[in-house]
Write an enzyme that holds these catalytic residues in place. Structure first.
Site, PDB file in Angstrom:
ATOM      1  N   HIS A  84       0.817  -1.216   0.000  1.00 34.55           N
ATOM      2  CA  HIS A  84       0.000   0.000   0.000  1.00 34.55           C
ATOM      3  C   HIS A  84       0.851   1.265   0.000  1.00 34.55           C
ATOM      4  O   HIS A  84       0.349   2.342  -0.294  1.00 34.55           O
ATOM      5  CB  HIS A  84      -1.061  -0.018   1.108  1.00 34.55           C
ATOM      6  CG  HIS A  84      -0.567   0.282   2.492  1.00 34.55           C
ATOM      7  ND1 HIS A  84      -0.270  -0.685   3.414  1.00 34.55           N
ATOM      8  CD2 HIS A  84      -0.355   1.457   3.116  1.00 34.55           C
ATOM      9  CE1 HIS A  84       0.115  -0.109   4.545  1.00 34.55           C
ATOM     10  NE2 HIS A  84       0.068   1.189   4.388  1.00 34.55           N
ATOM     11  N   ASP A 220       1.224  -7.694   2.319  1.00 36.18           N
ATOM     12  CA  ASP A 220       1.336  -6.259   2.053  1.00 36.18           C
ATOM     13  C   ASP A 220       2.801  -5.795   1.884  1.00 36.18           C
ATOM     14  O   ASP A 220       3.345  -5.114   2.752  1.00 36.18           O
ATOM     15  CB  ASP A 220       0.652  -5.498   3.196  1.00 36.18           C
ATOM     16  CG  ASP A 220       0.338  -4.058   2.814  1.00 36.18           C
ATOM     17  OD1 ASP A 220       0.921  -3.557   1.837  1.00 36.18           O
ATOM     18  OD2 ASP A 220      -0.489  -3.435   3.506  1.00 36.18           O
ATOM     19  N   SER A 653       3.980   2.335   8.394  1.00 35.82           N
ATOM     20  CA  SER A 653       3.774   1.338   7.356  1.00 35.82           C
ATOM     21  C   SER A 653       5.071   1.099   6.617  1.00 35.82           C
ATOM     22  O   SER A 653       5.744   2.042   6.209  1.00 35.82           O
ATOM     23  CB  SER A 653       2.735   1.815   6.355  1.00 35.82           C
ATOM     24  OG  SER A 653       1.479   1.450   6.811  1.00 35.82           O
TER      25      SER A 653
HETATM   26  N1  ARG Z   1      -4.626   0.424   7.396  1.00 37.65           N
HETATM   27  C1  ARG Z   1      -3.329   0.428   6.787  1.00 37.65           C
HETATM   28  C2  ARG Z   1      -2.735   1.839   6.910  1.00 37.65           C
HETATM   29  O1  ARG Z   1      -3.248   2.650   7.607  1.00 37.65           O
HETATM   30  C3  ARG Z   1      -3.381  -0.053   5.382  1.00 37.65           C
HETATM   31  C4  ARG Z   1      -4.036   0.848   4.426  1.00 37.65           C
HETATM   32  C5  ARG Z   1      -4.054   0.381   3.011  1.00 37.65           C
HETATM   33  N2  ARG Z   1      -4.974  -0.689   2.778  1.00 37.65           N
HETATM   34  C6  ARG Z   1      -6.286  -0.532   2.440  1.00 37.65           C
HETATM   35  N3  ARG Z   1      -7.037  -1.592   2.363  1.00 37.65           N
HETATM   36  N4  ARG Z   1      -6.818   0.636   2.159  1.00 37.65           N
HETATM   37  O2  ARG Z   1      -2.080   2.385   6.096  1.00 37.65           O
HETATM   38  N1  GLU Z   2      -1.156   1.317   7.531  1.00 38.81           N
HETATM   39  C1  GLU Z   2      -0.615   2.426   8.280  1.00 38.81           C
HETATM   40  C2  GLU Z   2       0.358   3.284   7.487  1.00 38.81           C
HETATM   41  O1  GLU Z   2       0.185   3.515   6.324  1.00 38.81           O
HETATM   42  C3  GLU Z   2      -0.001   1.890   9.496  1.00 38.81           C
HETATM   43  C4  GLU Z   2      -1.070   1.532  10.390  1.00 38.81           C
HETATM   44  C5  GLU Z   2      -1.169   2.472  11.537  1.00 38.81           C
HETATM   45  O2  GLU Z   2      -1.787   3.537  11.415  1.00 38.81           O
HETATM   46  O3  GLU Z   2      -0.588   2.107  12.548  1.00 38.81           O
HETATM   47  O4  GLU Z   2       1.284   3.846   8.008  1.00 38.81           O
END
Ligand code: ARG
Ligand code: GLU
Length: 718
Positions: A84, A220, A653
């Site tokens: 991502h 990921d 991330s």
């Molecule tokens: N929750 C993770 C973050 O905050 C992954 C985000 C990307 N994935 C998604 N399904 N939108 O970045």
């Molecule tokens: N998926 C998140 C990012 O893009 C990390 C998840 C979080 O917020 O801890 O940094």
């Protein structure tokens, strides 16, 4: 009594320190944490993690782009980060014919690696406490304005001195709201190339349905390579560039770690707000988050329907939806978590305590009352900002109206002469034309629905009480039916009618300016925007600055009051270390989540009918044959992800997740839903970070993609 004894005992072992697991520590000051880290199982030293003089783990960790982390895993600049995080670059290289997003991409050799224009990788050379220098000349009696100016000047001078005659860039950031300052001297690389990405049904397996949730089965990750000039220095893209040789790349531990083992995350957390007062937490929990969630629910509904219609539309909205959905879901977790913790009441109790301590202290006595006052003054402005960003500025129509309304405004104020106005409008039209030629009929339908539905919520929940002129139009001319009004705005605007737009914009003449001014979309936008642009945003900025300086005093007070406690500064997109253990948790009474997930879970979730749960045949075959190569765990299973108690946030991330020896065991990519309130209030029983198991990552590269040459570049400890 027993409780009291236990409490006394806990105090005895833990002293006054922060509860285990909470905290994002500064690498430069890690010596203070070394004993505790080692007690928790770490076998290396603070100097092994960060050293300004000799090679250390920090030489392998980078800020990837502007909001992710990445790590070097080979001596040839090979970089791992999340799928991502590489998403934008992967999408930009994808077309319906070469759909790398859907099908994956693997460069078979360095020639096939794809340059990513606009992508940068930032590597820390050293950091330094520059508080004294930044606050040089800042006395107690100086006004906030003078203070700001002086600090700005000091910072410019320090940065200049630090980078003179070098290719380095220096950033100085405030910590604890300006009670401390640190300088980061960096090398910034701009030749970054895409090396590999799994197909979406691995890299984004579970999609937005599984996002922020445990148990998780997302592969990921994506791979890039950093290139440098012949002297190993940063350089813009050139065919002559060569792979960058990092001072350090991470070793990979294929044995994996076990529940309870020590682990730390080394990366760039973006923003946390642990010191927010009760008023601010109340606003987040009861106003800001719920409004954003409500408006994004609408957008996602529209986008998701469109994306299911065709592969072209899926590609078109993929990036945008990923980011809209991400916040949408995170805030839902945050609201629940804050409620569950009774965060507002806890903050109130904390504030009562602070105030009784501060009662006889001139310096701190008035700070909380002043903050309360400022929060009540800023509340409506914050609300307005939320609506502007989540309702008004979300449709294409309003974005384009914003551009044209700005031009009209400049022209009317005499800041843009006739010739330039004509030129700018005509140039803008060329871009608009491209937009019209890209399946406009379908996009118009999507955009129109988003516009009407979000603007109607904006009207009903907020604008009808704020803008008398708008209410007047809707009530008197549209029978109190906002949808009907917004529908007509959309239908009649020249911006949503290619033929009309061509007639007016293609060879635009300044004397036609009325045609722009009176366009229903541009007029609507201008009416909403003027008050904000001319007055409100300045008041908002002033109050924000005021709050910041009040927080500076408040946080200084908190630290003086509790001077035995070890504090950590809020995340601010600077390099941090968070440590903890691989650890299970109980999301609800009677349920315990395990710490590891395996490929079994992928097969359990498999559903060829649902986009997010399609499992590719190749992966299934490997699973059926249990052909995991050297990547299986000791029980012969294929681990996929694991959770741990490292305190992380957005920006982490892609961060390396390291074991007791500082070897790579995973790539951080998420947090659990139950724990997303940790940005405001941390709960050691619920907060977990989610990491991709490095063994699954290597299994995909080697066994699934047949790109073993990339694994061969890495240093594996067996
Ligand atoms: N929750 C993770 C973050 O905050 C992954 C985000 C990307 N994935 C998604 N399904 N939108 O970045
Ligand atoms: N998926 C998140 C990012 O893009 C990390 C998840 C979080 O917020 O801890 O940094």
């Amino acid at each position: 009594m027993k409780r009291l004894l236990i409490a006394a005992f806990m105090l005895f072992i833990f002293g006054g320190r922060v509860i285990a697991d909470e905290g994002m520590w500064l690498p430069l000051l890690l010596a203070d944490k070394q004993a505790d880290m080692q007690k928790n199982g770490m076998k290396i030293t603070a100097e092994d993690i960060y050293s300004a003089n000799k090679s250390s783990l920090k030489d392998a960790v980078v800020l990837f782009g502007r909001g992710c982390t990445g790590e070097f895993v080979s001596a040839e600049g090979l970089l791992l980060t999340n799928h991502h995080c590489g998403y934008g670059s992967i999408v930009r290289h994808s077309t319906v014919e070469h759909d790398y997003l859907t099908n994956g991409f693997w460069a078979k050799n360095k020639q096939e690696e794809l340059p990513c224009a606009g992508m940068s990788v930032t590597l820390l050379v050293y950091m330094k406490d520059v508080t004294k220098e930044v606050l040089q000349g800042v006395g107690d009696n100086i006004s906030e304005e003078e203070r700001e100016k002086l600090i700005e000047r000091n910072i410019a001078a320090i940065r200049k001195k630090a980078t003179e005659g070098t290719h380095y860039e220096a950033v100085i950031k405030p910590f604890y709201y300006g009670n401390q300052y640190f300088m980061y001297v960096n090398e910034v690389f701009n030749d970054v190339r895409l090396v590999g990405a799994p197909p979406s049904n691995i890299g984004k397996f579970g999609g937005d349905t599984d996002n922020w949730m445990w148990p998780r089965h997302t592969g990921d990750f994506s791979m890039f390579r950093v290139y440098a000039d012949k002297d190993n220095k940063p350089a813009g893209y050139s065919e002559d560039n060569v792979p960058y040789v990092p001072k350090r790349h991470l070793r990979i531990n294929l044995k994996g770690a076990q529940e309870g083992d020590f682990t730390f995350v080394f990366g760039y957390p973006g923003t946390t707000k642990q010191f927010l007062t009760s008023d601010a937490v109340d606003f987040v929990q009861n106003m800001d988050d719920p409004i954003r969630i409500k408006l994004r629910t609408i957008r996602l509904d529209v986008y998701n329907r469109a994306m299911n219609e065709s592969p072209a539309q899926r590609l078109r909205y993929a990036s945008q939806v990923a980011s809209v959905a991400n916040g949408w879901k995170k805030w839902q977790g945050e609201v629940r978590g804050l409620k569950r913790l009774n965060a507002v009441d806890k903050k109130k109790a904390f504030e009562r305590d602070f105030e009784s301590w501060a009662a006889d202290k001139e310096m701190y006595r008035n700070v909380l009352p002043m903050m309360r006052e400022t929060y009540s003054a800023i509340r409506d402005l914050n609300l307005q900002y939320t609506y502007l960003s989540e309702a008004v500025l979300v449709s294409d129509l309003m974005h384009r109206a914003k551009q044209l309304s700005a031009l009209v405004d400049y022209a009317k104020k005499g800041e843009l002469d006739k010739a330039n106005l004509e030129k700018t409008v005509t140039e803008g039209y060329a871009e608009l034309q491209k937009h019209y030629s890209n399946d406009y009929a379908n996009h118009r339908r999507v955009d129109k629905e988003i516009f009407i539905r979000t603007m109607s919520v904006f009207y009903n929940d907020y604008a009808k009480d704020k803008y008398a002129w708008l209410k007047d139009i809707v009530v008197k001319q549209y029978d109190n039916n906002p949808e009907a009004y917004f529908d007509e705005v959309y239908e009649n605007s020249l911006l949503s009618n290619p033929a009309k737009a061509e007639k007016i914009l293609k060879n635009f003449k300044a004397k036609q300016i009325k045609k722009l001014e009176n366009d229903p979309a541009i007029e609507l936008f201008a009416n909403i925007w003027t008050q904000y642009a001319e007055k409100d945003r300045f008041t908002l900025a002033t109050l924000d600055t005021k709050l910041d300086s009040l927080y500076r005093v408040y946080v200084d007070g908190i630290m003086k009051k509790d001077n035995k406690k070890e504090f950590y500064p809020d995340a601010n997109l600077t390099l941090r270390v968070a440590y903890g253990n691989i650890k299970t948790y109980e999301p609800k009474d009677g349920i315990e989540y395990k710490a590891f997930s395996t490929i079994e879970g992928i097969m359990e979730k498999e559903n060829p009918e649902i986009y997010d749960y399609v499992v590719e045949k190749k992966l299934k075959d490997l699973y059926l044959a249990k052909d995991y190569g050297p990547y299986a765990n000791e029980k012969g299973e294929m681990p996929v992800a694991f959770i741990a108690s490292n305190h992380t946030t957005g920006g982490n991330s892609g961060s390396p997740v390291l074991d007791a020896n500082g070897d790579l065991i995973g790539i951080n990519f998420d947090r659990n839903w139950e724990g997303t309130m940790s940005d405001v209030m941390y709960d050691p029983s619920q907060c977990r970070n989610i990491s991709l198991d490095i063994r699954y990552c290597l299994f995909i590269i080697d066994k699934f993609a047949g790109a073993k040459h990339l694994v061969d570049e890495m240093t594996i400890v067996k």
